[in-house]
Scaffold this active site. Structure first.
Site, PDB file in Angstrom:
ATOM      1  N   CYS A 164       0.974  -1.116  -0.186  1.00  0.00           N
ATOM      2  CA  CYS A 164       0.124   0.191  -0.169  1.00  0.00           C
ATOM      3  C   CYS A 164       0.882   1.372   0.016  1.00  0.00           C
ATOM      4  O   CYS A 164       0.000   2.468   0.157  1.00  0.00           O
ATOM      5  CB  CYS A 164      -0.853   0.058   1.343  1.00  0.00           C
ATOM      6  SG  CYS A 164      -1.755  -1.657   1.318  1.00  0.00           S
ATOM      7  N   HIS A 304      -1.742   8.216   5.930  1.00  0.00           N
ATOM      8  CA  HIS A 304      -2.157   6.758   5.506  1.00  0.00           C
ATOM      9  C   HIS A 304      -3.478   6.323   6.213  1.00  0.00           C
ATOM     10  O   HIS A 304      -4.415   5.788   5.415  1.00  0.00           O
ATOM     11  CB  HIS A 304      -1.183   6.058   6.032  1.00  0.00           C
ATOM     12  CG  HIS A 304      -1.138   4.622   5.239  1.00  0.00           C
ATOM     13  ND1 HIS A 304      -1.283   4.362   3.911  1.00  0.00           N
ATOM     14  CD2 HIS A 304      -1.348   3.313   5.662  1.00  0.00           C
ATOM     15  CE1 HIS A 304      -1.513   3.082   3.568  1.00  0.00           C
ATOM     16  NE2 HIS A 304      -1.506   2.621   4.819  1.00  0.00           N
ATOM     17  N   GLU A 315       0.418   5.764  13.665  1.00  0.00           N
ATOM     18  CA  GLU A 315       0.440   7.104  12.798  1.00  0.00           C
ATOM     19  C   GLU A 315       0.141   8.238  13.367  1.00  0.00           C
ATOM     20  O   GLU A 315       1.076   9.022  13.080  1.00  0.00           O
ATOM     21  CB  GLU A 315      -0.215   6.903  11.542  1.00  0.00           C
ATOM     22  CG  GLU A 315       0.172   7.956  10.446  1.00  0.00           C
ATOM     23  CD  GLU A 315      -0.698   8.191   9.139  1.00  0.00           C
ATOM     24  OE1 GLU A 315      -1.683   7.346   9.083  1.00  0.00           O
ATOM     25  OE2 GLU A 315      -0.465   8.668   8.309  1.00  0.00           O
ATOM     26  N   LYS A 336      -9.162   8.194   3.264  1.00  0.00           N
ATOM     27  CA  LYS A 336      -9.662   6.938   2.666  1.00  0.00           C
ATOM     28  C   LYS A 336     -11.005   6.750   3.363  1.00  0.00           C
ATOM     29  O   LYS A 336     -11.631   5.865   3.008  1.00  0.00           O
ATOM     30  CB  LYS A 336      -8.736   6.119   3.407  1.00  0.00           C
ATOM     31  CG  LYS A 336      -7.254   5.745   2.626  1.00  0.00           C
ATOM     32  CD  LYS A 336      -6.458   4.477   3.240  1.00  0.00           C
ATOM     33  CE  LYS A 336      -5.121   4.523   2.542  1.00  0.00           C
ATOM     34  NZ  LYS A 336      -4.165   5.541   2.930  1.00  0.00           N
ATOM     35  N   HIS A 341      -9.726   2.339   0.414  1.00  0.00           N
ATOM     36  CA  HIS A 341      -8.181   2.132   0.275  1.00  0.00           C
ATOM     37  C   HIS A 341      -8.047   1.463  -1.092  1.00  0.00           C
ATOM     38  O   HIS A 341      -8.168   0.319  -1.563  1.00  0.00           O
ATOM     39  CB  HIS A 341      -7.682   1.147   1.273  1.00  0.00           C
ATOM     40  CG  HIS A 341      -6.388   1.062   1.580  1.00  0.00           C
ATOM     41  ND1 HIS A 341      -5.379   1.373   0.548  1.00  0.00           N
ATOM     42  CD2 HIS A 341      -5.406   0.396   2.617  1.00  0.00           C
ATOM     43  CE1 HIS A 341      -4.322   1.299   0.938  1.00  0.00           C
ATOM     44  NE2 HIS A 341      -4.357   0.578   2.191  1.00  0.00           N
ATOM     45  N   PHE A 402       1.926  -3.176   3.995  1.00  0.00           N
ATOM     46  CA  PHE A 402       2.183  -4.553   4.277  1.00  0.00           C
ATOM     47  C   PHE A 402       3.541  -4.915   4.000  1.00  0.00           C
ATOM     48  O   PHE A 402       4.048  -4.672   2.816  1.00  0.00           O
ATOM     49  CB  PHE A 402       1.271  -5.809   3.693  1.00  0.00           C
ATOM     50  CG  PHE A 402      -0.214  -5.867   4.486  1.00  0.00           C
ATOM     51  CD1 PHE A 402      -0.617  -4.905   5.471  1.00  0.00           C
ATOM     52  CD2 PHE A 402      -0.928  -7.034   3.945  1.00  0.00           C
ATOM     53  CE1 PHE A 402      -1.677  -5.081   6.001  1.00  0.00           C
ATOM     54  CE2 PHE A 402      -2.122  -7.089   4.624  1.00  0.00           C
ATOM     55  CZ  PHE A 402      -2.533  -6.356   5.515  1.00  0.00           C
TER      56      PHE A 402
END
Lengths: 414, 83
Positions: A164, A304, A315, A336, A341, A402
């Site tokens: 991502c 993110h 985050e 998002k 996403h 990931f």
């Protein structure tokens, strides 16, 4: 004496769950719309998949591309080509020697529709029915290859893969191509087309997807106490990057600068972010150092923030850790919440949002935050866009993937 | 069940049209795949694969290079299904 070229953004293109191009996507984002919908297919019943919704493209590619192109490209490449055509036109279709034009377009997952369709064909009809375009359509560099063919980009065509974070890493690599003198203009971004029952089932199996099936538009809710996972989206975002000198010479409209790129890896876990946020902090610090911009000048962060229970707060704490008290004047947006996403497309689309936020001095909203997580220690832009200050301001776009990939891009106004 | 030459031409024209975007009625027997229809080798193999399925025939790789025109392919398919 040679100096490192400054890199500016001169063109934007996208096809997203909010719209078939950048203007419609941006307007829908400022209006706080959600792109998530119940899937109009029988996957849930047929395959017993626990998630029945996603954020699919608002404008399907068969409404845009002629049939031979649709047949020759995996959807991930189709989206990238659609976004590239818009971005290139938006940049004024610059006249540039192909040897000085690069392409960097990433996908997190690759041509999964093509892969699985070919496997179905093989099992149902045998190996002789598998089509010869299968490999060039499923390879993860297929989108960038088509972009390179489309524009005659010959300085290099690259597909960086970091889940991502891929779309943002592509833009970071493109910046390096211009700074190092390999290219004057680079078309860069990310794409993803993975709303297929297998990845939906697999993400659901890893318990990373929201299961709010009864209310899809409310499912992506970063920083809300009731968040329960991300909403799978799809689409592409593409930017045209250019050396400032090249842009100036042709009188191009400049949206913003990509002034800093920060990269790091967690080296910690295959899916979970490292809990202290150390890797994320190092990426943001590197982007700041690379740009020479002071933390005090950062007024906007496109997070993110995927709407997972653990990830969002790590985050938020990392941003606070990097910016300290300067984080008090940061307008934090988690887009998002609206787009879902886009995986490999996310970092590119969110860079476009950060660029437009500075260009139009409007930070897009975060929707669905009814009850903000009490541990959130930042100023979240909720429901309505927020005006950003005049003058020289900077924004950070964070993208994490990931595997522990962390990318921070620092964007400055012009 | 065997297809007539007309049926084979119509079916092949449909496959070529899907692959290239050319109108099906421009796919005439005298047209050359490469020179007139601008079909590259990968597209040609796609057309062969789809034609094999549609007409339930085998078109060996060694034969494909002999199929210069649409008419050649129609004749070959017609003969192959008769065999």
């Amino acid at each position: 004496m040679s100096t490192v070229p400054e890199v500016v953004v001169t063109g934007l293109g996208a096809t997203t769950p909010l719209g078939g191009d950048v203007p419609s996507t941006w307007q829908a984002a400022l209006a706080g719309e959600s792109g998530a919908r119940t899937l109009e297919n029988d996957w849930a019943e047929r395959y017993d998949i626990p998630v029945t919704f996603a954020a699919q493209l608002r404008v399907a590619p068969d409404q845009v591309l002629p049939r031979p192109e649709l047949k020759r490209m995996d959807p991930s490449a189709q989206y990238a080509v659609i976004a590239t055509r818009e971005a290139w036109k938006d940049a004024g279709s610059p006249e540039v020697d192909g040897d000085r034009l690069g392409a960097v377009v990433s996908s997190g997952i690759g041509g999964i529709w093509t892969t699985l369709d070919a496997w179905d064909t093989l099992r149902e009809k045998g190996g002789r029915r598998v089509l010869p375009m299968t490999v060039p359509m499923l390879m993860p560099n297929s989108p960038v290859a088509y972009v390179s063919l489309e524009l005659g980009a010959r300085a290099g065509a690259h597909a960086l893969v970091s889940a991502c974070a891929s779309g943002a890493e592509a833009i970071g690599y493109a910046v390096d191509m211009i700074r190092s003198g390999r290219a004057d203009v680079v078309v860069a971004g990310g794409t993803e087309a993975a709303i297929h029952p297998m990845p939906v089932a697999a993400f659901a199996a890893s318990r990373t997807l929201s299961t709010r099936n009864d209310d899809p538009t409310a499912a992506s809710r970063p920083y809300d106490t009731a968040r329960d996972g991300f909403v799978l989206g799809e689409g592409a975002g593409i930017v045209v990057l250019e050396s400032a000198e090249h842009a100036r010479a042709r009188g191009a409209r400049v949206y913003a600068r990509i002034a800093g790129v920060g990269l790091s890896a967690d080296g910690y876990h295959i899916t979970s972010p490292e809990p202290s946020g150390d890797g994320q902090i190092r990426a943001m610090q590197a982007a700041l150092a690379d740009s020479g911009v002071a933390a005090a000048d950062v007024h906007h962060v496109n997070a993110h923030a995927t709407s997972t229970v653990v990830g969002d707060l790590i985050e938020a704490r990392s941003i606070r850790g990097v910016l300290g008290s300067d984080a008090d004047h940061v307008a934090l947006s988690a887009t998002k919440s609206m787009t879902g996403h886009l995986l490999g497309g996310a970092g590119a689309l969110e860079t476009i949002f950060a660029v437009l936020a500075l260009h139009e001095r409007q930070a897009p909203p975060t929707i669905n935050v009814e009850d903000p997580d009490p541990e959130l220690v930042l100023d979240l832009v909720r429901d309505k866009p927020r005006t950003l200050p005049d003058g020289q301001v900077a924004a950070i776009n964070n993208s994490f993937g990931f595997g522990g990939h962390n990318v921070a891009l620092l964007v400055t106004s012009v | 069940m065997a297809y007539s030459e007309q049926e084979i031409l119509a079916g092949l024209a449909e496959i070529v049209s899907e692959e290239t975007g050319l109108p099906a009625d421009s796919v005439l027997p005298e047209k050359s795949f490469t020179d007139d229809l601008d079909i590259d080798s990968l597209s040609m193999m796609t057309i062969v694969t789809l034609a094999e399925e549609k007409f339930d025939v085998r078109i060996p790789d060694d034969e494909v290079k002999n199929l210069t025109t649409v008419g050649d392919a129609v004749s070959f398919i017609n003969g192959a299904q008769a065999a």
